[in-house]
Enzyme design. Structure first.
Site, PDB file in Angstrom:
ATOM      1  N   SER A 173       0.842  -1.196   0.000  1.00 35.30           N
ATOM      2  CA  SER A 173       0.000   0.000   0.000  1.00 35.30           C
ATOM      3  C   SER A 173       0.885   1.258   0.000  1.00 35.30           C
ATOM      4  O   SER A 173       1.718   1.412  -0.879  1.00 35.30           O
ATOM      5  CB  SER A 173      -0.942  -0.079   1.206  1.00 35.30           C
TER       6      SER A 173
ATOM      7  N   HIS B 230      -7.830  -5.898   1.345  1.00 36.18           N
ATOM      8  CA  HIS B 230      -6.629  -5.074   1.270  1.00 36.18           C
ATOM      9  C   HIS B 230      -5.501  -5.663   2.118  1.00 36.18           C
ATOM     10  O   HIS B 230      -4.332  -5.553   1.779  1.00 36.18           O
ATOM     11  CB  HIS B 230      -6.952  -3.640   1.718  1.00 36.18           C
TER      12      HIS B 230
END
Length: 263
Positions: free
Chosen positions: A99, A238
């Site tokens: 990320s 995620h």
């Protein structure tokens, strides 16, 4: 001396609970927004003795708590590069970023190449757009000042990956929101314009993503390296990488890439 100052910077910026002085290479991990070093630093015990794992500790958290957050991406990258430079000259290294950490790892790789002629032999990125993608523009235009703490908390909750006990404590919650805000601000200062006809990197790049996560634009990665690029989707959202079975897959895959690099 400058060396003791540098190694002090190194100690402050890097977590390495599983030291392996005889390792053939190092895997430098860059955590996600609001994240600390603990998860990725623990990868050290999962790799064979030929790989030493470092996890970068961004300013303003953990043992850096009393320090100001990074002003912008350029100063964060310079701080990391300076602290790691001596280590990176000693033996081959690869980067893994998730990320926010993906963007930081790419920016660090870029500076190492441009300023010092050093490059990771492999860049592993996870849960992120290609840095030269238009898909990053909406992130850049989020008005941080107008975003309420509630909005940020909601976003953090939806993304997952944050232990719920952290969100129970008011102090921890406040710190998490602030860290997240600061990381977003740093990300908004990250600008990467690909120079005409110049491919910035030559290492192989592997992208990992969770199948339930929002789709990322990965199509632009091949423009950034003359090496190979490949993508893998793993089950989960995620924070798919926190699932033990996915963690095992990642470690095995990264190990295979390291072995294939023939260091």
């Amino acid at each position: 001396s400058i060396f003791s100052w540098l190694s002090l910077g190194m100690e402050k910026l890097i977590a390495c609970p599983y030291k392996r002085p005889n390792a053939l290479c190092r895997l430098i991990c860059f955590p996600w927004s609001g994240g600390g070093t603990s998860t990725l630093a623990q990868w050290g015990r999962l790799f064979s003795s030929s790989t030493e794992v470092y996890s970068v500790r961004f300013p303003g958290r953990e043992s850096h708590l009393k320090e100001p957050f990074a002003k912008d991406m350029a100063s964060l990258v310079t701080e990391i590069t300076t602290a790691l430079l001596q280590e990176l000259q000693e033996k081959p290294f690869a980067f893994f970023g998730h990320s926010f950490g993906s963007y930081v790892s790419f920016a660090v790789a870029l500076q190492l190449k441009e300023k010092y002629g050093l490059e990771p032999f492999h860049l592993f990125v996870s849960g992120a757009h290609a840095p030269n993608s238009e898909a990053l523009l909406p992130i850049k235009s989020i008005p941080i000042h107008d975003t309420t703490d509630e909005d940020i908390l909601k976003y953090i909750a939806v993304q997952g990956g944050t232990p719920s006990e952290l969100l129970q404590s008011e102090d921890m919650k406040k710190h998490l929101i602030q860290t997240f805000r600061e990381d977003l601000r740093v990300l908004q200062t990250f600008s990467f314009e690909k120079a005409e006809r110049k491919t910035p990197l030559s290492c192989d790049i592997t992208c990992f993503n969770g199948s339930e996560d929002k789709p990322y634009d990965l199509t632009a990665w091949p423009e950034l390296t003359s090496g190979d690029t490949s993508c893998y989707e793993l089950p989960g959202g995620h924070f798919y990488l926190l699932e033990p079975s996915n963690e095992i897959f990642l470690i095995k895959h990264i190990t295979r890439c390291i072995e294939n690099a023939g260091l």
